[in-house]
Every structure is written in structure tokens, then in C-alpha cells.
Design an enzyme around this catalytic site. Sequence first.
Site: not given
Length: 227
Positions: A56, A137
Amino acid sequence: MRRRLYQKQNCHLFFRYDCEKIWSTFEQAYVGQDPCNVSMGAYDPLIAAAPFRPACNRMMFWSKTKEVVHDFTEKRDCFLTLEDTLLGSVLDGLTWCGKQGSSETFTAGCPGWTDCSNNPVRSFWNRASAAFADVACGDVTAMLNGSITTPFSPTSIFASIEVKRFNSTMMRSLNVVLVTQESTVTNCTNASLKDLQKELDEGIKYNCKEVIQECSSNPEKPCGACW
Ligand code: APR
């Protein structure tokens, strides 16, 4: 070079992979097959054997900027491209195929990227790109080319596969870095970038910044210093 760097930075991850199993799963996708008839789906078991882990806020996508993007990510480990992952780093730049009635892997005499669409190399990159985009993400970056008239080309892997799989339940934003390589041809108001915005799920915030190549590949600059 990138392969060695990957091993150096990620050796702890390497030990968790069963390389023999990954190799045999890889071979099963194309060995003994017509080299123009290997689908993306043929690589499903390979992706399952060596899955991409979400990184992420560090994931970097790109289109028509292969050299500059890797020049950039090689010097800093704050961004991760598909080509910095295990499968991506090992297979980048390679050609392979099988032949019907043979159990061998060939590295010459294989169809080129555009000779037939279901060739083993192209199907692998399509499948791997889909899997990489599936785990995108947080804040995601895409380095696009500001020296061409259509930085978001509908036929690119980025447009035709990756963007379509970005999911707003996992992704907060897409941050386009429009890199000018030789001459500035386009900017963030470009029509194709409007198409990109339209393609994104509603929950994904969109940003665009124009940068010059010198800045994007400068090793002295820390993460994010250029934009
Ligand atoms: N012939 C040979 N190789 C090609 C061709 C072609 N006609 N078209 C694409 N490729 C391969 C090359 O290796 C090229 O550098 O795909 C690479 C990327 O092509 P681009 O058009 O520059 O970009 P795009 O299609 O958007 O793919 C890049 O997909 O690899 C993933 O995650 C990665 O975000 C990145 C995106």
C-alpha cells in the site's frame, strides 16, 4: 541488475517461495502448447504459486515510460513496480515459448509481441499486470509519458487491464506523474487523461502532476521530493 537488486532487497521473501514449484507451474502454462494459443488464464496457477502482496502507498504503474520509471525505482525502494516483484524481475526482458509435441522451453523462434495476441510472453504480462492491479491499495502512482500525444492509450496494458481492475474499496487515490522526457507535448489537461479519470471508480481520488525527467530520476532526491 534489477534481478540482483530484488534479491538483495527481498532475500527474506525469497526463502518463502518454493522456486522448484514456481518453475514447474510456469512451464505448465506453455510447454507442449501452440505458441499462439496460450491464454492469460494459463498463468493462473503460476500467479497462485507466487502471489503479489499488496504494498500500500508504494505501488507504481506506468505506460510508455519503461526506462525512466525503472531508473527511478532502482534508486529508491519507496516505489514498487511489477518488474520489481519476484515474477516480474525474473521474467522481464525474456522470451519463451513451447511447441506442440515437445516438452522443451524455447527462447528463440517464438512469436513476437504482436505476431499473435495469445503468445506466451504477452499473456504472461497481461495476467501478471491484472494480478498486480488487483492488489493495488492506498495511494497509487502511475508514471505516464508527457512527450506523446496520448499518454493514456486505450490499447496499453495500463488502460486495458490495470485501470479496469483498480478497486475503490482498497485504493484511496491514483496519482499520475506525467513525465516529460525530451520535449513537452502534453500536460495534465490532455484528453486521454480525462478518459482515465472517467474509468476510475467513484471512490478513487485522482491527481495529476507534470514533472521533468531530470527530476524524476535524480537519485539525490528523497521519495516524493519531486512531486
Ligand atoms: N512489442 C514488444 N513488446 C511490447 C509491445 C510490442 N509491440 N508493446 C508492449 N510491449 C511490452 C514491452 O516490454 C513494453 O516495454 O510491454 C511493455 C509496456 O508497454 P507500454 O505500452 O509502454 O505500457 P503498457 O502496455 O501500459 O504496460 C505497462 O503494464 O507491465 C505492466 O504494471 C506494468 O503498469 C505497467 C504496465
